[in-house]
Design an enzyme around this catalytic site. Structure first.
Site, PDB file in Angstrom:
ATOM      1  N   HIS A  21       0.931  -1.160   0.015  1.00  0.00           N
ATOM      2  CA  HIS A  21       0.038  -0.006  -0.270  1.00  0.00           C
ATOM      3  C   HIS A  21       0.734   1.213   0.029  1.00  0.00           C
ATOM      4  O   HIS A  21       2.046   1.253   0.017  1.00  0.00           O
ATOM      5  CB  HIS A  21      -1.031   0.080   1.209  1.00  0.00           C
ATOM      6  CG  HIS A  21      -0.298  -0.070   2.499  1.00  0.00           C
ATOM      7  ND1 HIS A  21       0.334  -1.095   2.952  1.00  0.00           N
ATOM      8  CD2 HIS A  21      -0.489   1.105   3.390  1.00  0.00           C
ATOM      9  CE1 HIS A  21       0.825  -0.474   4.496  1.00  0.00           C
ATOM     10  NE2 HIS A  21       0.402   0.470   4.448  1.00  0.00           N
TER      11      HIS A  21
ATOM     12  N   HIS B  57       1.185   4.189   1.943  1.00  0.00           N
ATOM     13  CA  HIS B  57       1.838   4.663   3.093  1.00  0.00           C
ATOM     14  C   HIS B  57       3.348   4.865   3.161  1.00  0.00           C
ATOM     15  O   HIS B  57       4.198   3.940   2.645  1.00  0.00           O
ATOM     16  CB  HIS B  57       1.428   4.093   4.398  1.00  0.00           C
ATOM     17  CG  HIS B  57       0.017   4.234   4.824  1.00  0.00           C
ATOM     18  ND1 HIS B  57      -0.619   3.742   5.463  1.00  0.00           N
ATOM     19  CD2 HIS B  57      -0.829   5.520   4.313  1.00  0.00           C
ATOM     20  CE1 HIS B  57      -2.026   4.180   5.688  1.00  0.00           C
ATOM     21  NE2 HIS B  57      -2.025   5.055   4.793  1.00  0.00           N
TER      22      HIS B  57
ATOM     23  N   ASP C 121       5.827   4.766   5.249  1.00  0.00           N
ATOM     24  CA  ASP C 121       6.882   3.911   5.691  1.00  0.00           C
ATOM     25  C   ASP C 121       6.643   2.628   5.095  1.00  0.00           C
ATOM     26  O   ASP C 121       7.909   1.714   5.336  1.00  0.00           O
ATOM     27  CB  ASP C 121       6.560   3.474   7.261  1.00  0.00           C
ATOM     28  CG  ASP C 121       5.070   3.294   7.337  1.00  0.00           C
ATOM     29  OD1 ASP C 121       4.170   3.603   6.521  1.00  0.00           O
ATOM     30  OD2 ASP C 121       5.038   2.506   8.304  1.00  0.00           O
ATOM     31  N   HIS C 122       6.306   2.441   3.773  1.00  0.00           N
ATOM     32  CA  HIS C 122       6.298   1.208   3.027  1.00  0.00           C
ATOM     33  C   HIS C 122       6.897   1.580   1.847  1.00  0.00           C
ATOM     34  O   HIS C 122       7.207   0.539   0.971  1.00  0.00           O
ATOM     35  CB  HIS C 122       4.702   0.411   3.102  1.00  0.00           C
ATOM     36  CG  HIS C 122       4.476   0.213   4.222  1.00  0.00           C
ATOM     37  ND1 HIS C 122       4.325  -1.300   4.499  1.00  0.00           N
ATOM     38  CD2 HIS C 122       3.897   0.749   5.289  1.00  0.00           C
ATOM     39  CE1 HIS C 122       3.631  -1.169   5.915  1.00  0.00           C
ATOM     40  NE2 HIS C 122       3.309   0.018   6.169  1.00  0.00           N
TER      41      HIS C 122
ATOM     42  N   HIS D 160      -7.275  -0.609   5.692  1.00  0.00           N
ATOM     43  CA  HIS D 160      -6.405   0.155   6.122  1.00  0.00           C
ATOM     44  C   HIS D 160      -6.334   1.247   5.025  1.00  0.00           C
ATOM     45  O   HIS D 160      -6.140   2.407   5.535  1.00  0.00           O
ATOM     46  CB  HIS D 160      -5.139  -0.609   6.445  1.00  0.00           C
ATOM     47  CG  HIS D 160      -3.907   0.221   6.901  1.00  0.00           C
ATOM     48  ND1 HIS D 160      -3.781   0.688   8.112  1.00  0.00           N
ATOM     49  CD2 HIS D 160      -2.685   0.305   6.054  1.00  0.00           C
ATOM     50  CE1 HIS D 160      -2.981   1.301   8.243  1.00  0.00           C
ATOM     51  NE2 HIS D 160      -1.756   1.251   7.107  1.00  0.00           N
TER      52      HIS D 160
ATOM     53  N   ASP E  94      -0.220  -4.122   6.213  1.00  0.00           N
ATOM     54  CA  ASP E  94      -0.969  -3.772   7.522  1.00  0.00           C
ATOM     55  C   ASP E  94      -2.375  -3.962   7.636  1.00  0.00           C
ATOM     56  O   ASP E  94      -2.960  -3.262   8.103  1.00  0.00           O
ATOM     57  CB  ASP E  94      -0.884  -2.091   7.407  1.00  0.00           C
ATOM     58  CG  ASP E  94       0.707  -1.892   7.822  1.00  0.00           C
ATOM     59  OD1 ASP E  94       1.600  -2.441   8.014  1.00  0.00           O
ATOM     60  OD2 ASP E  94       0.778  -0.402   7.994  1.00  0.00           O
TER      61      ASP E  94
ATOM     62  N   HIS F 217       4.778  -4.817  10.750  1.00  0.00           N
ATOM     63  CA  HIS F 217       5.213  -4.018  12.214  1.00  0.00           C
ATOM     64  C   HIS F 217       5.223  -5.023  13.434  1.00  0.00           C
ATOM     65  O   HIS F 217       4.572  -6.011  13.359  1.00  0.00           O
ATOM     66  CB  HIS F 217       4.064  -2.981  12.279  1.00  0.00           C
ATOM     67  CG  HIS F 217       3.794  -1.685  11.288  1.00  0.00           C
ATOM     68  ND1 HIS F 217       4.537  -0.870  11.550  1.00  0.00           N
ATOM     69  CD2 HIS F 217       3.333  -1.474  10.277  1.00  0.00           C
ATOM     70  CE1 HIS F 217       4.676  -0.068  10.618  1.00  0.00           C
ATOM     71  NE2 HIS F 217       3.509  -0.469   9.771  1.00  0.00           N
TER      72      HIS F 217
END
Length: 264
Positions: free
Chosen positions: A59, A61, A63-64, A120, A142, A180
């Site tokens: 996805h 975001h 941090d990915h 998410h 996530d 995570h």
């Protein structure tokens, strides 16, 4: 393909992210999942004499995805697979994939099935590998966490519940590679929800020992998650009574709201 020769290694990034790396001893090919940080991937590739060939993105975001541009600078031919629904939010994709696509990775002799898992984010996807003579793998970003699930930043409770139900129908032995290290916090909530659940109590002790030894609590398995994860147990009458709900969907919605407000 000899999946027993494939190694999946977690690289830690930021506070609690894992970037999963696939390697095999007789190849210099490297695949990574959700590389939010380029530096840790470069260090791993250098120290293991690997060349990055493929990136899987679940996805959009940051941090990915934030490490992808720098990784493409070093490895210009890397194939970057990600959700077609979020392609306009991930400019670094080279290959857009969608629900039920079959993704072949010749460097690893692997075929992955793409699963659309909204909740998410709206375009969130997972990658599932059914392997001969080996437990299947699931890279679920996530969506599903050990003892928990992702927050609903874009999707609805109905979408997330349906996404989790889709995962529940995969084989029990499926190894769950989420991104995570939230397990201890999630287990604290799971124990508050089901204080007499012996599987939760035992798994909490096990994971506390792992973290004490600076080891990851992941991967999990779907069998474990069905025993400890309240978000996969919304069909149980005891849980529905606890939340004064008459359906699994309503119980999930109440649980997700409860978790958002939970202080361990």
């Amino acid at each position: 393909m000899q999946p027993e020769k494939l190694t999946i290694t977690p690289l830690t990034a930021f506070q609690d992210n894992y970037i999963w790396c696939l390697t095999q001893p007789d190849s210099d090919a490297l695949l990574v999942v959700d590389p939010g940080d380029a530096d840790v991937v470069k260090q791993f590739a250098h120290s293991n004499r690997k060349q990055l060939t493929s990136i899987l993105v679940t996805h959009h975001h940051w941090d990915h995805t934030d490490g992808i541009a720098a990784l493409k600078q070093q490895w210009p031919d890397v194939r970057v697979y990600g959700p077609a629904y979020e392609a306009n939010q991930i400019s670094t994709l080279t290959h857009s994939v969608q629900d039920n696509d079959s993704l072949t990775l010749p460097d690893f002799g692997l075929t992955l099935n793409v699963l659309h898992l909204p909740g998410h984010t709206l375009g969130h996807i997972g990658y599932y590998a059914a392997l001969p003579h080996h437990a299947p793998w699931l890279f679920c970003g996530d969506t599903l966490f050990s003892a928990g699930c992702g927050r609903l930043f874009e999707g609805s409770p109905e979408q997330m519940h349906q996404s989790l139900q889709r995962l529940v129908n995969l084989p029990d032995e499926t190894r769950v590679y989420c991104t995570h290290e939230y397990t201890l916090a999630n287990l604290a909530f799971a124990r508050a929800v089901e204080p007499d659940n012996q599987a939760v109590i035992a798994h909490l002790a096990h994971c506390q020992q792992l973290r004490h030894n600076q080891q990851p609590t992941l991967p999990s398995t779907l069998a474990t998650e069905k025993a400890i994860n309240p978000f996969l147990r919304c069909h149980l009458p005891d849980l529905q009574r606890k939340y004064d709900c008459s359906s699994a969907q309503a119980t999930f919605t109440a649980l997700r709201t409860d978790k958002d407000q939970f202080k361990s």
